[in-house]
Enzyme design. Structure first.
Site, PDB file in Angstrom:
ATOM      1  N   CYS A   1       0.835  -1.195   0.000  1.00 34.82           N
ATOM      2  CA  CYS A   1       0.000   0.000   0.000  1.00 34.82           C
ATOM      3  C   CYS A   1       0.880   1.260   0.000  1.00 34.82           C
ATOM      4  O   CYS A   1       1.851   1.300   0.754  1.00 34.82           O
ATOM      5  CB  CYS A   1      -0.891  -0.006   1.228  1.00 34.82           C
ATOM      6  SG  CYS A   1      -1.794   1.518   1.526  1.00 34.82           S
ATOM      7  N   PRO A   2       0.596   2.290  -0.775  1.00 36.83           N
ATOM      8  CA  PRO A   2      -0.533   2.430  -1.701  1.00 36.83           C
ATOM      9  C   PRO A   2      -0.166   2.155  -3.151  1.00 36.83           C
ATOM     10  O   PRO A   2      -0.828   2.647  -4.059  1.00 36.83           O
ATOM     11  CB  PRO A   2      -0.907   3.899  -1.513  1.00 36.83           C
ATOM     12  CG  PRO A   2       0.425   4.580  -1.335  1.00 36.83           C
ATOM     13  CD  PRO A   2       1.293   3.594  -0.592  1.00 36.83           C
TER      14      PRO A   2
END
Lengths: 132, 76
Positions: free
Chosen positions: B14-15
């Protein structure tokens, strides 16, 4: 309804905090929010053009893990946020003066003009404010 | 006819899966689809949240053993 702008005051040289700032800034920018990041104090050092890449980030165990696991690089996340969204990064004019840096001392294609704290705080009255 | 672009973001944290998705969105036409493969469970929740916020359309989300397939349709 239009989202509130997001204002991030980034002062820490700690990798974890710079990473969190980059993640928030990038995700908010690509989610159609205006994002403004004011980089001051020790946080400016990793953004120096001549800062040694291997020694760019200061941190502990979690910093080591971010690097070992190849988490997205914070500076690359800021660049993606600028490219894909509405993200403005300003270096603090005071720290630029103290370091005797100018725009050419910062990583290319990332920062806008140096900004004073008073202007940043004034602008930030209209949005959500986060300090790291 | 709608085209489908595949992104293999398995192993990315992430992200990054979301950022890869958004970068690819700029290259496709309205009505086209993106299928992103991810091992990041957070992205399985984050991508639909982003899609809802910015006004695109979710397709199927399928668990494929050790990863997920998430399909998004460009709506604007």
């Amino acid at each position: 309804m239009e989202s509130q702008p997001l204002y991030i005051l980034l002062c820490s040289e700690q990798h974890e905090k710079i990473q969190m700032a980059a993640m928030m800034a990038a995700v908010a920018a690509v989610s159609e929010r205006k994002v403004y990041v004011f980089v001051s104090m020790g946080a400016i050092i990793p953004f120096g053009k001549t800062t040694d890449l291997a020694d760019r980030y200061k941190g502990g165990v979690f910093s080591d893990l971010l690097i070992e696991k190849k988490a997205p690089d914070a500076i690359e996340l800021f660049k993606q946020g600028k490219r894909l969204g509405d993200l403005t990064l300003n270096p603090c004019s005071m720290v630029m003066d103290i370091l005797a840096w100018d725009d050419g001392d910062l990583i290319d294609d990332l920062f806008d003009e140096p900004l004073g704290l008073t202007k940043f705080l004034s602008d930030a009255e209209t949005g959500q404010f986060i300090t790291l | 006819m709608a085209e489908r672009t595949a992104i293999d973001a398995r192993g990315a944290f992430c992200p990054e899966p979301l950022m890869k998705l958004i970068a690819t969105f700029q290259l496709i036409e309205i009505g086209d689809e993106i299928e992103i493969l991810t091992t990041d469970k957070g992205s399985v929740n984050d991508i639909p949240e982003w899609v809802s916020k910015v006004g695109h359309t979710m397709g199927d989300v399928t668990e494929m053993g050790d990863h997920w397939s998430v399909v998004v349709i460009k709506a604007k």
